[in-house]
Design an enzyme around this catalytic site. Structure first.
Site, short mmCIF file in Angstrom:
data_model
loop_
_atom_site.label_atom_id
_atom_site.label_comp_id
_atom_site.label_asym_id
_atom_site.label_seq_id
_atom_site.Cartn_x
_atom_site.Cartn_y
_atom_site.Cartn_z
N LYS A 100 24.79 -37.00 -20.82
CA LYS A 100 24.49 -38.38 -21.23
C LYS A 100 23.53 -39.02 -20.24
CE LYS A 100 26.66 -42.66 -22.70
NZ LYS A 100 27.93 -43.26 -23.11
N CYS A 106 26.25 -43.77 -15.16
CA CYS A 106 27.01 -45.02 -15.14
C CYS A 106 26.47 -45.97 -14.07
CB CYS A 106 28.48 -44.77 -14.87
SG CYS A 106 29.43 -46.30 -14.90
N ASN A 128 34.39 -37.33 -22.04
CA ASN A 128 33.32 -37.82 -21.19
C ASN A 128 33.82 -37.69 -19.75
OD1 ASN A 128 32.12 -40.24 -19.59
ND2 ASN A 128 30.77 -40.12 -21.36
N ASN A 145 22.80 -44.55 -22.17
CA ASN A 145 23.84 -45.33 -21.53
C ASN A 145 23.30 -46.75 -21.40
OD1 ASN A 145 26.14 -46.12 -19.98
ND2 ASN A 145 26.34 -44.02 -19.26
N THR A 146 23.99 -47.61 -20.72
CA THR A 146 23.57 -49.02 -20.66
C THR A 146 22.37 -49.26 -19.74
OG1 THR A 146 25.23 -49.33 -18.94
CG2 THR A 146 25.87 -49.90 -21.19
C1 LIG Z 1 32.92 -51.64 -22.06
C2 LIG Z 1 32.08 -50.41 -21.97
C3 LIG Z 1 32.53 -49.30 -21.25
C4 LIG Z 1 31.77 -48.15 -21.17
N1 LIG Z 1 32.24 -47.06 -20.49
C5 LIG Z 1 31.53 -45.90 -20.46
C6 LIG Z 1 32.03 -44.73 -19.85
O1 LIG Z 1 33.13 -44.70 -19.33
N2 LIG Z 1 31.28 -43.60 -19.84
C7 LIG Z 1 30.05 -43.57 -20.45
O2 LIG Z 1 29.39 -42.53 -20.44
N3 LIG Z 1 29.55 -44.67 -21.06
C8 LIG Z 1 30.25 -45.83 -21.09
N4 LIG Z 1 29.75 -46.94 -21.73
C9 LIG Z 1 28.43 -46.86 -22.38
C10 LIG Z 1 28.55 -46.64 -23.88
O3 LIG Z 1 29.21 -45.43 -24.16
C11 LIG Z 1 27.17 -46.65 -24.56
O4 LIG Z 1 26.39 -45.62 -24.02
C12 LIG Z 1 26.46 -47.98 -24.38
O5 LIG Z 1 27.36 -49.04 -24.49
C13 LIG Z 1 25.34 -48.19 -25.38
O6 LIG Z 1 25.82 -48.16 -26.70
P1 LIG Z 1 26.19 -49.49 -27.55
O7 LIG Z 1 25.03 -50.42 -27.44
O8 LIG Z 1 26.44 -49.00 -28.94
O9 LIG Z 1 27.42 -50.06 -26.92
C14 LIG Z 1 30.51 -48.09 -21.81
C15 LIG Z 1 30.06 -49.21 -22.53
C16 LIG Z 1 30.82 -50.36 -22.63
C17 LIG Z 1 30.30 -51.52 -23.41
#
Ligand SMILES: Cc1cc2nc3c(=O)[nH]c(=O)nc-3n(C[C@H](O)[C@H](O)[C@H](O)COP(=O)(O)O)c2cc1C
Ligand SMILES: Cc1cc2nc3c(=O)[nH]c(=O)nc-3n(C[C@H](O)[C@H](O)[C@H](O)COP(=O)(O)OP(=O)(O)OC[C@H]3O[C@@H](n4cnc5c(N)ncnc54)[C@H](O)[C@@H]3O)c2cc1C
Ligand SMILES: Cc1cc2nc3c(=O)[nH]c(=O)nc-3n(C[C@H](O)[C@H](O)[C@H](O)COP(=O)(O)OP(=O)(O)OC[C@H]3O[C@@H](n4cnc5c(N)ncnc54)[C@H](O)[C@@H]3O)c2cc1C
Ligand SMILES: Cc1cc2nc3c(=O)[nH]c(=O)nc-3n(C[C@H](O)[C@H](O)[C@H](O)COP(=O)(O)O)c2cc1C
Ligand code: FES
Ligand code: FES
Lengths: 263, 311, 311, 263
Positions: C169, C134, C103, C196-197
């Site tokens: 993403k 992000c 990533n 993503n979030t």
């Molecule tokens: C602690 C944490 C760190 C994350 N870091 C990244 C990251 O570095 N790059 C990225 O593309 N997404 C990052 N994400 C997003 C996750 O990869 C994912 O897209 C998001 O959490 C939704 O999925 P989930 O509900 O299964 O956690 C992060 C999520 C969490 C919770």
């Protein structure tokens, strides 16, 4: 209708997958009518979030009885609860069964856990003679009425696998009963609750036979009090509404009120 | 010891409320459904189910499904329609001293204006909340809510057609909610309320069908609180009109978070299903919090994020 | 009785995976952290923590806070940087047969291209996942992710600079995610992953400060699943490239919902914190489901929503 | 490090707000070192979602002991759990205390529930002489070490309200102890855990005094294994990292490693 913290007096498994819970509910046990239901909040956390609806399956002094099958997260939590624990209960809710006319024959037809509201009705039919037919998957899924409401009642049993009673759907018992009778069919009052296919079959039969039939329905619910409009069921064509709300207009409906094709 | 009685009254522009805890549209019916469970007179306001010009029957069932810490609904704005509301619901609501806010929904801009005109001067209607953000109806609704120009036009039309305070209810399903908020502010909104539901979906893996007949629905409940709170914070810092916070509020702590973030009032939605007394419990909790912290006016803690006052 | 062994292999454009269950970036470190808990060889792929050109120290703490059925994080892309990744992490990861997807995150378009060039031809890197979404860093990230043109430009540059499959993403914090998805598809993305979030926030009512030092953070976990599933459904019906579903997946049923909605693979994020074996439990559950339903290829149930096949 | 379903052997309240849980954990009890911690999943539902971190406060044969204060939803669920129930536990995690040098004086200073990791350390210091100082809010919040780890240990107590022992912060006991000693201060090894103000005070003291001090820290955690980078604490200037991760680099740190101004 109240929201109260009710204490569990007992909570026991009564067959392979059904449980019986007795809640100390002086007010609700007194005011509840057969066919009404309650909404139970099974957890203090927000997951599961919504209250779970259950028919009242009987009362005994200050006890309100809930007969339930464990099907998912909420009912699993209930099955693990023990004596003394309290649940927030909202009820009694909805419209119950119309009290049957003293004249005609009364028949109660339940499928699986759908016997629950009918047990409460049976408890209240003391002075009337009635027939009770119940269908279950197999012998070990039978829910013994005596053990639930404390009164012995003759029940004609049908099981899918024939392990006890008639082999086949309980609706076949009903068909036989009706076929074997010569009297004016309108004098039969039918009360029923159970799985969809069973209800649809009875709806079909009642079209031809024109007996009086009331059915207790299920729907996904959020509020339980007619506010959210979530628990819609399609009304039969020609009714004044497009949809009924199971929590408020029901859960008991005249079988002819419902659009069974879309149920 | 003399207990402090905090002043909970707030103003949303021209609209004065005895306290900032209201019910949210669609989750409290026409208020009357909760009459046996909640002393309606104690509420800040009752926002009734979205009203359209003509009655709407709503979407086919299933209309609701539970999700982790939330629920999806696709009611489809089922409502009795303006006429029945005025004839059957409003007279009963007038018996309560609590203010009634009518949430309105139109298929076209004209319908919003028509609804506003019809409610002009009507006794017992304290304000209008304009729903430009319903995700569960095909035309209108969401289409307006995600477009700043359309939102502004609806607001303008409604303002022109009414003498009542106008609150515009915003959709969270946008890239930048501040743009919509500013657009409706410029168009004359007295306040904005947010958020409406997030669009979501659930699938039954046995039948491989959507769990909602409408395929998608609106996500509400505690699950969405962090998103709602952030948007309220953003909007409160972007507009000068009052902001009403909505989304996942279940207890007094949630409500206080929204106040601190900048909300002038809150609406309680899904929580009413979990705990029918949620609104009153929240009011009690807020009162105790103020007493403990020596806060005389609830407005004193509003929009104080990070200011870290020692009152 | 002969147990059916379903074929779980899938293709994301040129990228072939032994199964469709991957870990999501930022939730599984560099994979190695879970070595004692999970047989890494069984995973569909490991997506490592977002890598930037230079090491990033991340945001000040607190960086995480729990919310109902979810969590907010504002890690701020803390990572060891490209050089240390290549020197310290990748050699260890090469010992596993599972594919490693890197990533990447850049502050500017050029940095994305530079990262892609540096990873060109590097052994043991199966594909790139381009994080244009992000929410936790000031510049870049989100800014690209909400703008279709910028997203397309990043995609184009990365494609030009690499020989590896490129997955872009996407951010859910947009009005219509299909527009971004189509833009990156046109720009040459081999696949898109989402979501993503969601941006969110939480406030401490005692201190009246945000619970995250960064004020806002990214919401993940079961709470967001309905939103993620809906967006995956939308995008799968809008683009022709494969879609990777992410968001709130905690068990095999969740994963299946995403497959039915149209996802070709899934990434498991927050669930790893709750149950470190989540990925393997999901794989087992999917296998049993296929056995019960007589499904020979996992791809047979993908994008079958409503088709209601009786296989 | 393992993830295991561990059975509760006992779970009892030991004062107004502290509970002690004994988990049957043959493997973890054997491998755990003082200062390490575990992450407990307190619910099967997704709310509360994340595991809760707890120091291991001792072991006894196959038992792993957890001493905890009820502060929120997760710990309230734990307090309600009973014998036989199982929790998923991830551990042992993190780096423990550096085993003290046999030569110097050893002092353990705990504040409130912060005594937990120090109890485990005390249990393992059998052959060494050491001093144990502990501060609590008032007499009814005292956590009796004997009742927890089964070994009687002399503890100098300080309480905020003076209801027992020294009135004031436990750091005053420490100050007195140090002030009253003439020996080479570097020969003191200090191990501490407790609330922020206490730790900051000790950090201040250790700046002047230059004794060796290790501190067990807390931070919000998600993964517990160094993967998420959530549990950052700022490193003192001059360290090779900007942030440490409490779960992996700690929870035990040399007190001089941490940037106390930002903690
Ligand atoms: C602690 C944490 C760190 C994350 N870091 C990244 C990251 O570095 N790059 C990225 O593309 N997404 C990052 N994400 C997003 C996750 O990869 C994912 O897209 C998001 O959490 C939704 O999925 P989930 O509900 O299964 O956690 C992060 C999520 C969490 C919770
Ligand atoms: C008026 C009414 C009376 C009822 N009476 C009884 C009763 O006496 N005994 C009994 O065992 N069950 C009764 N039910 C069904 C009962 O409400 C559900 O079984 C229960 O809510 C499932 O909760 P859960 O968390 O265990 O399952 P979930 O995990 O929520 O769901 C498991 C399964 O149950 C179904 N389900 C979930 N909620 C409902 C609901 N509100 N109505 C119908 N199905 C649902 C789901 O679709 C799913 O297939 C009644 C339902 C209604 C509407
Ligand atoms: C390495 C480590 C070891 C710990 N050892 C112990 C112990 O031996 N005994 C004990 O009682 N507690 C210990 N804690 C603290 C314990 O983890 C929290 O009290 C617990 O997670 C609170 O959970 P809750 O759901 O009851 O509270 P919540 O409702 O989650 O929160 C209540 C309060 O606790 C705080 N809190 C929540 N999570 C954490 C966390 N991860 N770390 C610190 N504070 C938190 C919140 O900020 C809030 O103020 C330790 C924490 C860490 C990081
Ligand atoms: C069942 C249901 C029906 C709703 N109907 C309406 C409506 O008619 N008009 C409207 O503006 N919002 C409607 N909403 C949105 C809520 O008013 C509220 O904005 C949203 O649910 C978020 O708040 P909550 O999380 O507290 O429920 C409805 C929500 C639910 C759950
Ligand atoms: S459940 Fe809300 S109207 Fe029936
Ligand atoms: S808790 Fe995840 S890195 Fe420490």
């Amino acid at each position: 209708m109240k929201e109260q913290q009710l204490e569990i007096v007992f909570n026991r498994q009564i067959n392979s997958n059904a449980w019986l819970m007795g809640l100390n509910a002086p007010e609700m046990a007194k005011s509840a009518r057969p066919g009404q239901f309650v909404m139970i909040r099974v957890s203090r956390s927000m997951h599961p979030l919504l209250r779970r609806p259950f028919s009242i399956c009987g009362t005994k002094d200050t006890l309100m009885l809930i007969l339930y099958r464990v099907v998912g997260q909420g009912t699993a939590i209930m099955a693990h609860a023990s004596h003394g624990q309290k649940f927030s209960v909202l009820g009694p809710l909805g419209r119950g069964f119309t009290f049957p006319d003293a004249e005609g024959s009364i028949v109660l037809v339940g499928g699986g856990i759908g016997v629950a509201p009918l047990f409460f009705l049976a408890q209240n039919l003391k002075k009337h003679r009635f027939l009770f037919m119940a269908g279950f998957g197999s012998a070990d899924e039978i829910i013994p009425v005596g053990e639930v409401i404390g009164t012995q009642i003759d029940v004609s049993i049908a099981t899918d696998d024939g392990s006890i009673g008639h082999k086949g759907p309980v609706t076949e018992l009903l068909e036989k009963y009706i076929a074997g009778r010569d009297i004016n069919k309108k004098a039969i009052s039918l009360f029923t609750c159970g799985p969809k296919p069973m209800l649809k079959r009875i709806a079909d039969m009642s079209k031809d036979q024109r007996f009086w039939c009331e059915v207790s329905l299920e729907a996904s619910m959020a509020c339980g009090v007619g506010a959210c409009q979530g628990c819609a069921v399609k009304a039969a064509s020609g009714k004044d509404k497009a949809y009924y709300h199971v929590c408020k207009d029901g859960p008991v409906f005249a079988i002819t009120s419902i659009d069974w094709a879309s149920y | 010891m003399n207990q402090l009685t905090p002043d909970l009254s707030v103003k949303l522009g021209p609209l004065e409320l005895q306290n900032p805890v209201m019910t949210s549209s669609g989750t409290f019916g026409y208020g009357l459904e909760f009459d046996e469970l909640v002393d309606l007179n104690l509420l800040g306001a009752i926002v009734v189910k979205g009203i359209s010009l003509k009655p709407m029957t709503g979407n086919p069932p299933p209309r609701i499904v539970e999700t982790p810490c939330g629920m999806l609904n696709a009611i489809g704005l089922a409502n009795v329609g303006l006429e029945a509301f005025l004839k059957e619901k409003l007279p009963k609501l007038r018996k309560f001293r609590t203010k009634v806010i009518v949430n309105i929904y139109g298929h076209h801009i004209d319908e919003y204006a028509e609804l506003a005109s019809a409610l002009k001067g009507v006794d017992g209607v304290a304000a209008l909340e304009v729903n430009v953000s319903c995700p569960n109806v095909e035309q209108g609704g969401m289409a307006f809510g995600v477009d700043p120009d359309a939102s502004a036009r609806v607001t303008e039309q409604v303002r022109k057609s009414t003498d009542k305070p106008v609150i515009v209810k915003l959709s969270p399903n946008v890239t930048d909610i501040r743009i919509i908020a500013k657009a409706v502010e410029s168009a004359g909104a007295h306040a904005v309320s947010l958020i409406n539901t997030l669009t979501g979906m659930a699938i039954d893996i046995e039948t491989r069908k959507p769990k909602l007949a409408n395929i998608r629905g609106g996500l509400s409940g505690p699950a969405i609180k962090p998103v709602a709170l952030h948007m309220v914070y953003q909007v409160a810092n972007a507009v000068d009109i009052p902001v009403v916070g909505i989304g996942g509020i279940v207890d007094y702590r949630d409500a206080l978070e929204f106040f601190i973030a900048g909300a002038r009032a809150v609406e309680i939605g899904t929580a009413n299903f979990v705990n029918p007394r949620a609104t009153l419990d929240i009011l009690e909790g807020i009162t105790e919090y103020c007493q403990q912290k020596g806060i005389h006016h609830i407005t004193d803690i509003m929009a104080t994020l990070g200011s870290n006052l020692h009152i």
